[in-house]
Write a protein that holds these residues in place. Structure first.
Motif, PDB file in Angstrom:
ATOM      1  N   THR A  11      -0.826   7.398   2.306  1.00 24.22           N
ATOM      2  CA  THR A  11      -0.121   6.600   3.301  1.00 24.22           C
ATOM      3  C   THR A  11      -0.717   5.200   3.308  1.00 24.22           C
ATOM      4  OG1 THR A  11       0.266   8.568   4.633  1.00 24.22           O
ATOM      5  CG2 THR A  11       0.481   6.431   5.740  1.00 24.22           C
ATOM      6  N   GLY A  12       0.132   4.214   3.219  1.00 21.40           N
ATOM      7  CA  GLY A  12      -0.311   2.821   3.183  1.00 21.40           C
ATOM      8  C   GLY A  12      -0.243   2.221   1.789  1.00 21.40           C
ATOM      9  N   LEU A  13      -0.265   3.058   0.755  1.00 19.64           N
ATOM     10  CA  LEU A  13      -0.175   2.540  -0.615  1.00 19.64           C
ATOM     11  C   LEU A  13       1.259   2.113  -0.901  1.00 19.64           C
ATOM     12  CD1 LEU A  13      -1.573   2.098  -3.408  1.00 19.64           C
ATOM     13  CD2 LEU A  13      -0.690   4.356  -4.029  1.00 19.64           C
ATOM     14  N   ARG A  14       1.432   0.882  -1.327  1.00 14.53           N
ATOM     15  CA  ARG A  14       2.731   0.377  -1.746  1.00 14.53           C
ATOM     16  C   ARG A  14       2.712   0.283  -3.262  1.00 14.53           C
ATOM     17  NH1 ARG A  14       1.460  -3.829   1.687  1.00 14.53           N
ATOM     18  NH2 ARG A  14      -0.435  -3.506   0.553  1.00 14.53           N
ATOM     19  N   PHE A  15       3.768   0.783  -3.897  1.00 17.52           N
ATOM     20  CA  PHE A  15       3.801   0.784  -5.354  1.00 17.52           C
ATOM     21  C   PHE A  15       5.200   0.436  -5.839  1.00 17.52           C
ATOM     22  CE2 PHE A  15       5.380   4.953  -4.360  1.00 17.52           C
ATOM     23  CZ  PHE A  15       6.301   5.234  -5.360  1.00 17.52           C
ATOM     24  N   ALA A  16       5.253  -0.063  -7.076  1.00 18.81           N
ATOM     25  CA  ALA A  16       6.506  -0.329  -7.773  1.00 18.81           C
ATOM     26  C   ALA A  16       6.377   0.298  -9.158  1.00 18.81           C
ATOM     27  CB  ALA A  16       6.767  -1.829  -7.875  1.00 18.81           C
ATOM     28  N   VAL A  17       7.528   0.645  -9.762  1.00 20.80           N
ATOM     29  CA  VAL A  17       7.510   1.354 -11.038  1.00 20.80           C
ATOM     30  C   VAL A  17       8.335   0.623 -12.087  1.00 20.80           C
ATOM     31  CG1 VAL A  17       8.108   3.491 -12.246  1.00 20.80           C
ATOM     32  CG2 VAL A  17       7.195   3.593  -9.921  1.00 20.80           C
ATOM     33  N   PHE A  18       7.715   0.450 -13.262  1.00 20.71           N
ATOM     34  CA  PHE A  18       8.417  -0.006 -14.457  1.00 20.71           C
ATOM     35  C   PHE A  18       8.361   1.154 -15.438  1.00 20.71           C
ATOM     36  CE2 PHE A  18       8.899  -1.895 -18.611  1.00 20.71           C
ATOM     37  CZ  PHE A  18       9.929  -2.797 -18.414  1.00 20.71           C
TER      38      PHE A  18
ATOM     39  N   SER B 294      -5.405   7.150 -18.031  1.00 25.60           N
ATOM     40  CA  SER B 294      -6.204   8.219 -18.642  1.00 25.60           C
ATOM     41  C   SER B 294      -7.670   8.151 -18.237  1.00 25.60           C
ATOM     42  CB  SER B 294      -6.087   8.182 -20.174  1.00 25.60           C
ATOM     43  OG  SER B 294      -6.688   7.024 -20.697  1.00 25.60           O
ATOM     44  N   ASP B 295      -8.124   6.984 -17.740  1.00 22.61           N
ATOM     45  CA  ASP B 295      -9.520   6.892 -17.305  1.00 22.61           C
ATOM     46  C   ASP B 295      -9.667   6.223 -15.937  1.00 22.61           C
ATOM     47  OD1 ASP B 295      -9.223   4.183 -17.809  1.00 22.61           O
ATOM     48  OD2 ASP B 295     -10.384   4.205 -19.649  1.00 22.61           O
ATOM     49  N   PHE B 296      -8.632   6.330 -15.114  1.00 20.93           N
ATOM     50  CA  PHE B 296      -8.681   5.768 -13.769  1.00 20.93           C
ATOM     51  C   PHE B 296      -8.827   6.912 -12.774  1.00 20.93           C
ATOM     52  CE2 PHE B 296      -6.829   4.188  -9.806  1.00 20.93           C
ATOM     53  CZ  PHE B 296      -7.451   2.965  -9.694  1.00 20.93           C
ATOM     54  N   ASP B 297      -9.844   6.833 -11.928  1.00 18.84           N
ATOM     55  CA  ASP B 297     -10.084   7.879 -10.946  1.00 18.84           C
ATOM     56  C   ASP B 297      -9.246   7.625  -9.698  1.00 18.84           C
ATOM     57  OD1 ASP B 297     -11.499   9.303  -8.649  1.00 18.84           O
ATOM     58  OD2 ASP B 297     -12.607  10.040 -10.392  1.00 18.84           O
ATOM     59  N   VAL B 298      -8.574   8.654  -9.234  1.00 17.00           N
ATOM     60  CA  VAL B 298      -7.726   8.556  -8.050  1.00 17.00           C
ATOM     61  C   VAL B 298      -8.506   8.006  -6.857  1.00 17.00           C
ATOM     62  CG1 VAL B 298      -6.472   9.958  -6.351  1.00 17.00           C
ATOM     63  CG2 VAL B 298      -6.124  10.338  -8.789  1.00 17.00           C
ATOM     64  N   ASP B 299      -9.784   8.319  -6.761  1.00 22.84           N
ATOM     65  CA  ASP B 299     -10.595   7.824  -5.646  1.00 22.84           C
ATOM     66  C   ASP B 299     -10.734   6.305  -5.663  1.00 22.84           C
ATOM     67  OD1 ASP B 299     -10.965  10.411  -4.731  1.00 22.84           O
ATOM     68  OD2 ASP B 299     -12.897  10.664  -5.736  1.00 22.84           O
ATOM     69  N   ASP B 300     -10.425   5.672  -6.793  1.00 26.16           N
ATOM     70  CA  ASP B 300     -10.524   4.219  -6.894  1.00 26.16           C
ATOM     71  C   ASP B 300      -9.255   3.500  -6.439  1.00 26.16           C
ATOM     72  OD1 ASP B 300     -13.130   4.350  -7.797  1.00 26.16           O
ATOM     73  OD2 ASP B 300     -12.532   4.411  -9.906  1.00 26.16           O
ATOM     74  N   LEU B 301      -8.223   4.250  -6.040  1.00 25.92           N
ATOM     75  CA  LEU B 301      -7.024   3.608  -5.509  1.00 25.92           C
ATOM     76  C   LEU B 301      -7.375   2.901  -4.206  1.00 25.92           C
ATOM     77  CD1 LEU B 301      -4.123   6.192  -5.975  1.00 25.92           C
ATOM     78  CD2 LEU B 301      -4.271   3.908  -6.976  1.00 25.92           C
ATOM     79  N   ASP B 302      -6.984   1.651  -4.091  1.00 23.38           N
ATOM     80  CA  ASP B 302      -7.206   0.869  -2.885  1.00 23.38           C
ATOM     81  C   ASP B 302      -5.870   0.789  -2.156  1.00 23.38           C
ATOM     82  OD1 ASP B 302      -7.579  -1.091  -0.950  1.00 23.38           O
ATOM     83  OD2 ASP B 302      -8.716  -2.417  -2.271  1.00 23.38           O
ATOM     84  N   LEU B 303      -5.774   1.446  -1.008  1.00 23.25           N
ATOM     85  CA  LEU B 303      -4.510   1.509  -0.275  1.00 23.25           C
ATOM     86  C   LEU B 303      -4.054   0.143   0.227  1.00 23.25           C
ATOM     87  CD1 LEU B 303      -4.954   4.828   1.757  1.00 23.25           C
ATOM     88  CD2 LEU B 303      -4.041   4.479  -0.550  1.00 23.25           C
ATOM     89  N   ASP B 304      -4.951  -0.823   0.282  1.00 23.50           N
ATOM     90  CA  ASP B 304      -4.595  -2.181   0.721  1.00 23.50           C
ATOM     91  C   ASP B 304      -4.112  -3.054  -0.425  1.00 23.50           C
ATOM     92  OD1 ASP B 304      -5.253  -1.709   3.388  1.00 23.50           O
ATOM     93  OD2 ASP B 304      -7.361  -2.182   3.035  1.00 23.50           O
ATOM     94  N   ARG B 305      -4.160  -2.530  -1.627  1.00 25.01           N
ATOM     95  CA  ARG B 305      -3.806  -3.303  -2.814  1.00 25.01           C
ATOM     96  C   ARG B 305      -2.532  -2.712  -3.428  1.00 25.01           C
ATOM     97  NH1 ARG B 305      -8.092  -4.637  -7.597  1.00 25.01           N
ATOM     98  NH2 ARG B 305      -9.094  -5.613  -5.816  1.00 25.01           N
TER      99      ARG B 305
END
Length: 151
Positions: free
Chosen positions: A81-88, A37-48
């Motif tokens: 592209t490059g972002l790796r994610f997992a979902v719970f 709710s308060d995380f900006d998409v621009d703060d996504l780090d594609l290497d993380r």
């Protein structure tokens, strides 16, 4: 490895599960737990790597806490592209038609923007006696995070 753990919640269960994940991984990984709710998409780090913890609300929708993040994704359409994610995901089989739909929506939308899902897509069932925090911690320990290399 540094990780981002994003949670989207209505009643706080996803937040508690996200914190349990961070604690379970603390000896090997540095995890930042953030509320969608308060995380900006621009703060996504594609290497993380990013771990998404999301409940399901209403008739199979995203919880209120996840809506701002996904609204930003829809508005900005970033190349993930490059972002790796997992979902719970969290849900309840009492609502058979929409069971765990919140987590599935998250995965679908991230993949559509170029991100890659890794590991098992976990689905907690509130109709069981298993606490979400316990299942989340076990799931996180089994994720192949150590095999991921920077994008």
């Amino acid at each position: 490895m540094k990780l981002t753990i994003l949670f989207g919640t209505e009643m706080g269960t996803a937040e508690r599960a996200a914190e349990a994940i961070a604690e379970a991984l603390a000896s090997d990984h540095e995890a930042a737990v953030r509320d969608m709710s308060d995380f900006d998409v621009d703060d996504l780090d594609l290497d993380r790597p990013c771990l998404i913890v999301c409940s399901t609300y209403g008739s199979g929708e995203l919880p209120t806490g996840a809506e701002p993040f996904f609204a930003q994704l829809d508005d900005r359409l970033p190349d993930l592209t490059g972002l790796r994610f997992a979902v719970f995901g969290l849900g309840d089989t009492v609502y058979d038609d929409t069971f765990n739909r919140g987590g599935e929506i998250c995965a679908e939308r991230l993949i559509r923007l170029g991100a890659t899902q890794f590991g098992e897509h976990a689905r907690h069932d509130a109709s069981t006696t298993t606490r979400p925090q316990d299942q989340a911690a076990d799931w996180a320990r089994d994720l192949p995070i150590g095999t991921l290399t920077p994008a």
